[in-house]
Design a protein around this motif. Sequence first.
Motif, short mmCIF file in Angstrom:
data_model
loop_
_atom_site.label_atom_id
_atom_site.label_comp_id
_atom_site.label_asym_id
_atom_site.label_seq_id
_atom_site.Cartn_x
_atom_site.Cartn_y
_atom_site.Cartn_z
N TRP A 1 40.52 38.70 49.27
CA TRP A 1 40.21 37.53 48.19
C TRP A 1 40.43 37.78 46.87
N LYS A 2 40.57 39.13 46.57
CA LYS A 2 40.99 39.39 45.17
C LYS A 2 42.42 39.16 44.98
N THR A 3 43.56 39.15 45.78
CA THR A 3 44.78 38.99 45.36
C THR A 3 45.47 37.84 46.44
N GLY A 4 44.77 37.37 47.48
CA GLY A 4 45.24 36.49 48.03
C GLY A 4 45.01 36.49 49.85
N CYS A 5 44.22 35.62 50.30
CA CYS A 5 43.77 35.90 51.62
C CYS A 5 44.83 35.81 52.48
N LYS B 1 45.62 26.82 48.08
CA LYS B 1 45.29 25.32 47.71
C LYS B 1 43.73 25.34 46.77
N LYS B 2 42.86 26.15 47.05
CA LYS B 2 41.74 26.28 46.37
C LYS B 2 41.97 26.75 44.85
N LYS B 3 42.76 27.74 44.88
CA LYS B 3 43.13 28.26 43.56
C LYS B 3 43.57 27.24 42.61
N THR C 1 28.05 36.95 40.24
CA THR C 1 28.82 36.80 38.73
C THR C 1 29.92 37.82 38.54
N ASP C 2 29.54 39.09 39.05
CA ASP C 2 30.59 40.36 39.14
C ASP C 2 31.51 39.94 39.81
N ASP D 1 36.38 39.19 39.40
CA ASP D 1 37.57 39.51 40.10
C ASP D 1 38.34 38.59 40.87
N SER D 2 38.00 37.29 40.70
CA SER D 2 38.67 36.32 41.25
C SER D 2 39.31 35.33 40.52
#
Length: 388
Positions: free
Chosen positions: A142-146, A170-172, A191-192, A196-197
Motif C-alpha cells: 500500500w505504500k507504493t501501489g497494491c 482509482k482510490k488515490k 495516523t502514522d 506513509d500513504s
Amino acid sequence: MINVVCGIRSTGRICTDLATELEKQGHEVKIAYGREQVPQQFRKYAVRIGSDFDVKLHGLKARVLDAAGFGSKRATEKFIKWIREYDPDVIHLHNIHGYYINIEVLFEYLKSCGKKIIWTLHDCWCFTGHCVYFDYVDCDKWKTGCFDCPQKKEYPARIGPDMSRTNYMKKKRIFTGVSNMTLVTPSQWLTDLLQDSYMNEYDVKVIHNGVDTEVFRPVDSRIKERYSCADKKIVLGVAAIWDKRKGLPSFIELSKKLDDIYRIILVGLTKEQIKSLPSNMIAIEHTNSVKELVELYSAADIFVNPTLEDNYPTTNLEAIACGIPVVTYDTGGSPESAKMYGTHVPKRDVQALMRAIENSETFKPINVDVNYQTSVQKYMRLYEGKIL
C-alpha cells in the motif's frame, strides 16, 4: 454523518453518541447509513442509502469484480440529491465501505460542495487496493501501489480477478484533492500509517474512542459463582467474532499453558466453536444484555486481547472502565489503550502473554479518562473549527 450502520456496533454507536450530544446543544443531525436495522431510539436520525437489494448487488460486484466501493451508483446519486436539499453545514464520513455507497459519486460531490468535511477512519481501507488491514500478512504494498493482493479471501472477499492495482490508483485519484477535509483517527498508530500513504496531504487529528463510564464501571458480580469458578482467577476475552485474526488460537494455546488457578472465559463464540474448545475453557455464545457483559468484566481478574489486527479496540476500554487490566499483542492501536492499565507483548508470543497474565497484579492504572464524552467534546471543537 455517513456510516455503514446507525446505532449498532462500534462505528454506529459513535455516530449516535455524537448525534445525541449535538442535539442536546441545539444542532440538527442526520445519519445516513447503508444496511441493517436501526434501534428505535435512533430512527429519528436515520436516512437510508439504497435498499437491501442494492447492498446485495454491490456485494456481488465486489465479490466477482473486486469492486468494493464502486457499486450502488443510482442509490448514491439519489442520496446526493437528498444532501443538496438538506444542505448540511458539516459532512462527517465514517466507514464508507460495506457495499452501500459509490465512492466516485460521493467524492465528486464532496470536491465541489464547499462544505466542511471530516472523515473518521476506523481502518486502512481508504489507502489500500483491497483490504481493511494488512498486519496479519505483514504486507506493505500500500505504500507504493497494491498488486497481487494476498488477502483475496478476506473482507471484502473476491472470487474474480485481482483488481488491487486498479483499485489503488482509482482510490488515490478519488480520495485526494478534497479541499477543507480533515481526517480523524482513533489511534496514533493509524495516523502514522497515513503519513506513509497517499492520504498524507491532509491534516490528521487523533481522537481516541471512549465508552460510557456510567454503564461500564465496576459492579457487584455473581459470575464466578454462576460458572462454578469462585476459587479461580478469571481470564476474560470478548469479541463480536472470534477468528484467527482476533486471536482464538492464542487462547486455546493459553488454556494448555496456564496453571489450574486460572479459568478462561470467552464471550462471542459460535456454537461450532464452542464444541471444539478445550473442556477447561468457559464458552459463552453471547451475553443477554450490556448489564451481563459489565458483570463479566467486573468478575474478571484480567482482560486478554490477543488481536492480530485492530485499530483502537473498544473492548480494551470497556475492561479498563470496569477496573481490570488489559494484556494485548503489540499490534495496531491496541497497545495505546492497554498502557492505561496493563501491558502489551510481542505479536503471536503466547509465552509472553502467559507471563503478563501471571504478573497482572503488578499493573497499576494511570489517571486517564476513557469516557466517550471526552471524544465527543473534541469532535464538537473540530466541528466548530477550533484547535484540539
